[in-house]
Enzyme design. Sequence first.
Site, PDB file in Angstrom:
ATOM      1  N   LEU A 159       1.615   9.293   2.555  1.00  0.00           N
ATOM      2  CA  LEU A 159       2.516   8.274   3.091  1.00  0.00           C
ATOM      3  C   LEU A 159       2.675   7.113   2.122  1.00  0.00           C
ATOM      4  O   LEU A 159       3.746   6.529   2.005  1.00  0.00           O
ATOM      5  CB  LEU A 159       1.977   7.745   4.429  1.00  0.00           C
ATOM      6  CG  LEU A 159       2.075   8.680   5.635  1.00  0.00           C
ATOM      7  CD1 LEU A 159       1.281   8.109   6.806  1.00  0.00           C
ATOM      8  CD2 LEU A 159       3.527   8.879   6.036  1.00  0.00           C
ATOM      9  N   SER A 160       1.591   6.781   1.452  1.00  0.00           N
ATOM     10  CA  SER A 160       1.624   5.653   0.522  1.00  0.00           C
ATOM     11  C   SER A 160       0.378   5.694  -0.348  1.00  0.00           C
ATOM     12  O   SER A 160      -0.679   6.162   0.080  1.00  0.00           O
ATOM     13  CB  SER A 160       1.675   4.331   1.297  1.00  0.00           C
ATOM     14  OG  SER A 160       1.610   3.234   0.436  1.00  0.00           O
ATOM     15  N   GLY A 162      -2.135   3.186  -2.586  1.00  0.00           N
ATOM     16  CA  GLY A 162      -2.496   1.797  -2.801  1.00  0.00           C
ATOM     17  C   GLY A 162      -3.493   1.647  -3.915  1.00  0.00           C
ATOM     18  O   GLY A 162      -3.872   2.620  -4.583  1.00  0.00           O
ATOM     19  N   GLY A 163      -3.955   0.413  -4.111  1.00  0.00           N
ATOM     20  CA  GLY A 163      -4.873   0.143  -5.202  1.00  0.00           C
ATOM     21  C   GLY A 163      -6.242   0.749  -4.990  1.00  0.00           C
ATOM     22  O   GLY A 163      -6.920   1.114  -5.947  1.00  0.00           O
ATOM     23  N   ARG A 164      -6.686   0.845  -3.741  1.00  0.00           N
ATOM     24  CA  ARG A 164      -8.040   1.337  -3.477  1.00  0.00           C
ATOM     25  C   ARG A 164      -8.050   2.580  -2.599  1.00  0.00           C
ATOM     26  O   ARG A 164      -9.104   2.972  -2.100  1.00  0.00           O
ATOM     27  CB  ARG A 164      -8.869   0.228  -2.805  1.00  0.00           C
ATOM     28  CG  ARG A 164      -9.199  -0.927  -3.718  1.00  0.00           C
ATOM     29  CD  ARG A 164     -10.071  -1.950  -3.013  1.00  0.00           C
ATOM     30  NE  ARG A 164      -9.433  -2.481  -1.823  1.00  0.00           N
ATOM     31  CZ  ARG A 164      -8.569  -3.477  -1.838  1.00  0.00           C
ATOM     32  NH1 ARG A 164      -8.210  -4.027  -2.985  1.00  0.00           N
ATOM     33  NH2 ARG A 164      -8.037  -3.924  -0.731  1.00  0.00           N
ATOM     34  N   GLY A 165      -6.918   3.180  -2.372  1.00  0.00           N
ATOM     35  CA  GLY A 165      -6.913   4.365  -1.531  1.00  0.00           C
ATOM     36  C   GLY A 165      -5.513   4.909  -1.349  1.00  0.00           C
ATOM     37  O   GLY A 165      -4.533   4.375  -1.874  1.00  0.00           O
ATOM     38  N   LEU A 167      -2.868   6.754   1.660  1.00  0.00           N
ATOM     39  CA  LEU A 167      -2.607   7.030   3.064  1.00  0.00           C
ATOM     40  C   LEU A 167      -2.020   8.427   3.222  1.00  0.00           C
ATOM     41  O   LEU A 167      -1.085   8.796   2.516  1.00  0.00           O
ATOM     42  CB  LEU A 167      -1.631   6.002   3.649  1.00  0.00           C
ATOM     43  CG  LEU A 167      -2.108   4.556   3.788  1.00  0.00           C
ATOM     44  CD1 LEU A 167      -0.980   3.705   4.341  1.00  0.00           C
ATOM     45  CD2 LEU A 167      -3.322   4.474   4.703  1.00  0.00           C
ATOM     46  N   LYS A 181      -6.665   6.982   5.855  1.00  0.00           N
ATOM     47  CA  LYS A 181      -6.807   6.304   4.571  1.00  0.00           C
ATOM     48  C   LYS A 181      -8.069   6.814   3.887  1.00  0.00           C
ATOM     49  O   LYS A 181      -9.182   6.654   4.392  1.00  0.00           O
ATOM     50  CB  LYS A 181      -6.887   4.791   4.724  1.00  0.00           C
ATOM     51  CG  LYS A 181      -6.999   4.090   3.365  1.00  0.00           C
ATOM     52  CD  LYS A 181      -6.819   2.596   3.472  1.00  0.00           C
ATOM     53  CE  LYS A 181      -8.044   1.911   3.971  1.00  0.00           C
ATOM     54  NZ  LYS A 181      -7.949   0.436   3.852  1.00  0.00           N
ATOM     55  N   ASP A 280      -6.364 -10.542   1.377  1.00  0.00           N
ATOM     56  CA  ASP A 280      -5.737  -9.565   0.481  1.00  0.00           C
ATOM     57  C   ASP A 280      -4.428  -9.060   1.074  1.00  0.00           C
ATOM     58  O   ASP A 280      -4.142  -7.859   1.053  1.00  0.00           O
ATOM     59  CB  ASP A 280      -6.689  -8.400   0.217  1.00  0.00           C
ATOM     60  CG  ASP A 280      -6.257  -7.576  -0.997  1.00  0.00           C
ATOM     61  OD1 ASP A 280      -5.548  -8.123  -1.863  1.00  0.00           O
ATOM     62  OD2 ASP A 280      -6.636  -6.388  -1.073  1.00  0.00           O
TER      63      ASP A 280
END
Length: 434
Positions: A159-160, A162-165, A167, A181, A280
């Site tokens: 789905l997406s 990110g910087g640390r994981g 989805l 996640k 954040d």
Amino acid sequence: MCFLRHFLFLLLPIWVLGFSIFSFAAVIKSEESSVVFVSGTPHEIPISQGMGAQSPGPPIVKVVLREDLNKKILIALIVSSTLLCVTVVFLVYLLLWRYRNLKNSFTGIKQKSDSVKSVSTKPIVHKIDSVSVRKGTIPVYDYQLLESATNKFSDSNVLSRGGRGCLYRAFLDENSSVTVKKLDGGGGEIDIEKQFESEVDWLAKIKHQNIISLLGFCVYRQTRCIVYEMMQNGSLESQLHGPSQGSGLTWQLRMKIAVDIARGLEYLHEHCHPPVVHRDLKSSNILLDSEFNAKISDFGFATQNRNLKLPGTLGNRASEYLVDGKVTDKNDVYAFGVILLELLLGKKSAEKPSSEPESVVTWAVPKLSDRANLPNILDPAIKGTMDLKHLYQVAAVAVLCVQPEPSYRPLITDVLHSLIPLLPVDLGGSLRIL
């Protein structure tokens, strides 16, 4: 204390039984003492008889018959038997009650043991699991279930990113889907452990329509997964800067997303005691459901301690962090202003036009004051689709939120009240379109 209570319970029926036997013996004793023989001499005559005997005569023997003995013995037997039956029934009930409690305790321990089979032995995870599973508030998902539900975490279910994981869309069965996640270890295992623990802890306590709902978590070897409610449209970042380049986000939807984020922040800042600072906030942490309702996620850095140094993403950091690392709710307001600029301009929080990244704030703020040129710098996907008065007001709010001086920034409540009148009623605002 529990042992003393059980000892008294056992002592009571024993005392009752002893008392009944003693009573029966006392009745027999009293009946035996009621038989008297009277004979020859005056000394052997009972007092009641001696008072009436004045003349001499032949020796008299008088026997007091035990006329009521059988009747009294029968009554004593009935009473004793009744007490004995009550005692036996009480003891049986006590034993059954004790057995049932032991059985329930064993079942509870077994269920708890079964529920944590998939949890690793990491101390930091045990702290979460021992509290959460005992209270029955946070389910623990089996890793194999999540792996199967995401088709082994395949790219087709992303789905997406990110910087640390990352989805993932996960289908648990035909009627149930969730968002998973999967945390990466880019910041080091210790950092990931801390972020994982923090997010699970916060989301277990925070409940709001614009805060992501936690459904559970999973720990498997070095992998950490957090299970959210299903968010079909992924993150705001993927919608704005992904393949669609914001084409699915109309002006009204963007305003709805902004209002939803502001409502979530208002809850954290004004209704949590003490207030919670997200620390954040960024577009990759704003998740969108099937109707583009926005929900704040990723509470790995959230805090109620105002003296911790603020981590975050370049472009979303407030100026006071760069000076002294000061953390207040105005940091979140600054980050919200950056997201508002992304919604208006379609630009990332930190663009890389050259070797050095350029913040969208640095690029946009000087241009936002030029009303005549403002429509020309908007995201092409929304050009000419809004009332210019509304555009100018949203731009003014964004500029206020990203002011270098924290005291010049508005409270998130004031921001929310400025945006609600620009949103139609059917989307959660107060604007009535004639």
